[in-house]
Design an enzyme around this catalytic site. Structure first.
Site, mmCIF file in Angstrom:
data_model
loop_
_atom_site.group_PDB
_atom_site.id
_atom_site.type_symbol
_atom_site.label_atom_id
_atom_site.label_comp_id
_atom_site.label_asym_id
_atom_site.label_seq_id
_atom_site.Cartn_x
_atom_site.Cartn_y
_atom_site.Cartn_z
ATOM 1 N N GLY A 191 -8.406 -3.570 -1.140
ATOM 2 C CA GLY A 191 -7.907 -4.805 -1.735
ATOM 3 C C GLY A 191 -7.220 -5.728 -0.758
ATOM 4 C CD GLU A 201 -5.216 -2.376 -3.295
ATOM 5 O OE1 GLU A 201 -5.563 -1.503 -2.496
ATOM 6 O OE2 GLU A 201 -5.625 -3.551 -3.259
ATOM 7 N N GLY A 233 0.822 -1.196 0.000
ATOM 8 C CA GLY A 233 0.000 0.000 0.000
ATOM 9 C C GLY A 233 0.854 1.244 0.000
ATOM 10 C CB ILE A 234 0.222 4.580 0.016
ATOM 11 C CG1 ILE A 234 1.020 5.866 -0.175
ATOM 12 C CG2 ILE A 234 -1.115 4.848 0.684
ATOM 13 C CD1 ILE A 234 0.343 6.851 -1.131
ATOM 14 N N GLY A 235 2.292 4.563 2.578
ATOM 15 C CA GLY A 235 2.490 4.983 3.956
ATOM 16 C C GLY A 235 3.894 4.711 4.441
ATOM 17 C CB ALA A 236 5.476 5.576 7.669
ATOM 18 C CB ILE A 237 4.609 0.280 7.517
ATOM 19 C CG1 ILE A 237 4.595 0.649 9.010
ATOM 20 C CG2 ILE A 237 4.942 -1.197 7.342
ATOM 21 C CD1 ILE A 237 3.551 -0.083 9.827
#
Length: 432
Positions: free
Chosen positions: A332, A234, A211-215
């Site tokens: 997703g 996705e 996905g998106i983000g810091a992790i």
């Protein structure tokens, strides 16, 4: 001047075709058609308008309390701009797998009257593209009888199943404006630690979904020495570009769309949008393809990295809500968690910090909050990762799961979790 320019109109003229009672799809993420939305909200004569959309970017005047008698937002995946409106009852939300959204439009479960799109400029053959977001927008463009678009020279021209003939547009507005960007927050020590544990699970030749983000960003930064990674996801952001440039992502071993990155949408910086522009290495497909488990499983070593807001000691994963409050959506996550589990050598991963609210609230809990929605069931969950380590719950008993999850919870709450487990499940756990 190209011939298509003769058909351009103003934003107010473009939305003049909208009539009261219409059901309208709105393009999302970086492709949110802000100019058209502003013009639509300005139509004070309209009533009974329903807007269907995924995550939108930028201001959201369509959920302002002042327009609730005229326009109602329905999120198929809720973003920050609409959370408060959903919470106060001025907007609504549909729980749905991302892979199922196109069928809602294509099969008439949601009958669209129009779609507001944000497209690249037409080419010499008269084709625009859906640019940064194909996801459910392709299905909307195929099923809505009226297409109204803003065409933008800043919108990248993307490859894959992304075409929209300019001749199909009922009205078009030319804009020249930057796309919405995702301003990444640098990972802190906790996110870095989570990313390190996740990266340790990624093998050479793995096909990644993230996905998106810091992790995800912290994870991707630790994969630059990997070999022959593939990407079937996705969505992705800037971190994937760094891996390509480092030579870690080749897509050489993928079985589906070999040699290409496969995605449904992108969201990040201007650098990312410039990278995907006219780049045949990146193929955009609708989310009923990218998120189809029968396709995902065909790639080997699918490593799906997803996030969570809360997880209970039996392994139930909450990712779309905080209690009764809708925070995002099903998206997703289940598509890829299950798809990765079906892949040969696949690893479905849920990655999250052990605490929230500046360390005051444990995300690993004895029981879920009232109203919380389970996105990934305890029957589907495999790997769970926090800054304290990684555990695989697949095939474990309730007692073994609780023991494993407590081992990666924050040390300050482990005693409380053991006590709660003994009280609610009559399971006494050791401190080892």
């Amino acid at each position: 001047m190209p011939a298509w320019s003769d058909r351009l109109v103003s934003a107010s003229d473009a939305v003049s075709f909208i009539r009261s009672g219409m059901r309208i799809f709105v393009h999302g993420a970086a492709a949110t058609p802000t100019t058209l939305l502003d013009a639509l909200v300005a139509r004070e004569d309209l009533t009974g308008i329903t807007l269907y959309h995924l995550h939108t970017s930028g201001p959201a005047p369509f959920v302002d309390p002042a327009v609730r008698a005229r326009i109602r937002s329905v999120s198929l995946f809720a973003g920050a701009p609409v959370r408060e409106a959903i919470d106060r009852g001025d907007a609504d939300f549909v729980p749905v797998f991302l892979s199922d959204i196109p069928s809602l439009f294509l099969h008439g479960q949601i009958r669209l009257d129009a779609a507001l799109l944000h497209l690249s400029l037409p080419d010499a053959h008269g084709y625009c593209t859906l640019g940064t977001s194909v996801d459910a927008a392709l299905a909307a463009s195929l099923s809505a009888p009226m297409l109204i678009a803003q065409v933008n020279e800043a919108m990248p021209r993307t490859h894959g199943n992304t075409l929209v003939p300019f001749a199909r547009l009922h009205a078009a507005v030319r804009v020249s404006q930057p796309l919405h960007i995702y301003a990444a927050t640098p990972p802190g020590p906790v996110e870095d630690a989570v990313g390190e544990h996740v990266a340790a699970l990624v093998e050479d030749g793995a096909t990644l979904q993230m996905g998106i983000g810091a992790i995800p960003d912290a994870t991707l930064r630790r994969l630059r020495d990997k070999r022959d990674l593939g990407v079937h996801t996705e969505m992705f952001s800037d971190g994937v570009v760094d891996l390509v440039e480092a030579g870690a992502v080749t897509n050489r071993l993928k079985q589906v769309h070999r040699g290409r990155i496969t995605t449904s949408f992108v969201y990040g910086s201007r650098r990312l949008y410039d990278y995907v522009h006219d780049n045949p290495f990146i193929e955009f497909h609708p989310c009923d393809r990218t998120n189809d488990t029968s396709i995902i499983r065909r790639n080997d070593k699918v490593t799906a990295i997803n996030s969570a807001l809360e997880i209970d000691l039996s392994g139930q994963v909450v990712a779309d809500s905080i209690g009764f409050r809708i925070y995002s959506g099903i998206g997703g996550q289940m598509d890829f968690i299950h798809g990765a589990a079906l892949s040969a050598g696949g690893k479905p991963i849920i990655a999250l910090p052990s605490t929230a609210a500046n360390g005051t609230v444990s995300r690993i809990v004895p029981a879920l909050k009232a109203g919380a929605g389970v996105v990934t069931t305890r029957g589907h969950v495999h790997w769970v990762v926090t800054e304290y380590g990684a555990v695989n719950l697949f095939g474990l008993t309730l007692q073994q799961r609780a023991q494993a999850l407590i081992s990666i919870a924050h040390p300050d709450v482990r005693g409380e979790l053991r006590s709660a487990c003994a009280e609610t499940r009559r399971i006494v756990l050791s401190e080892g």
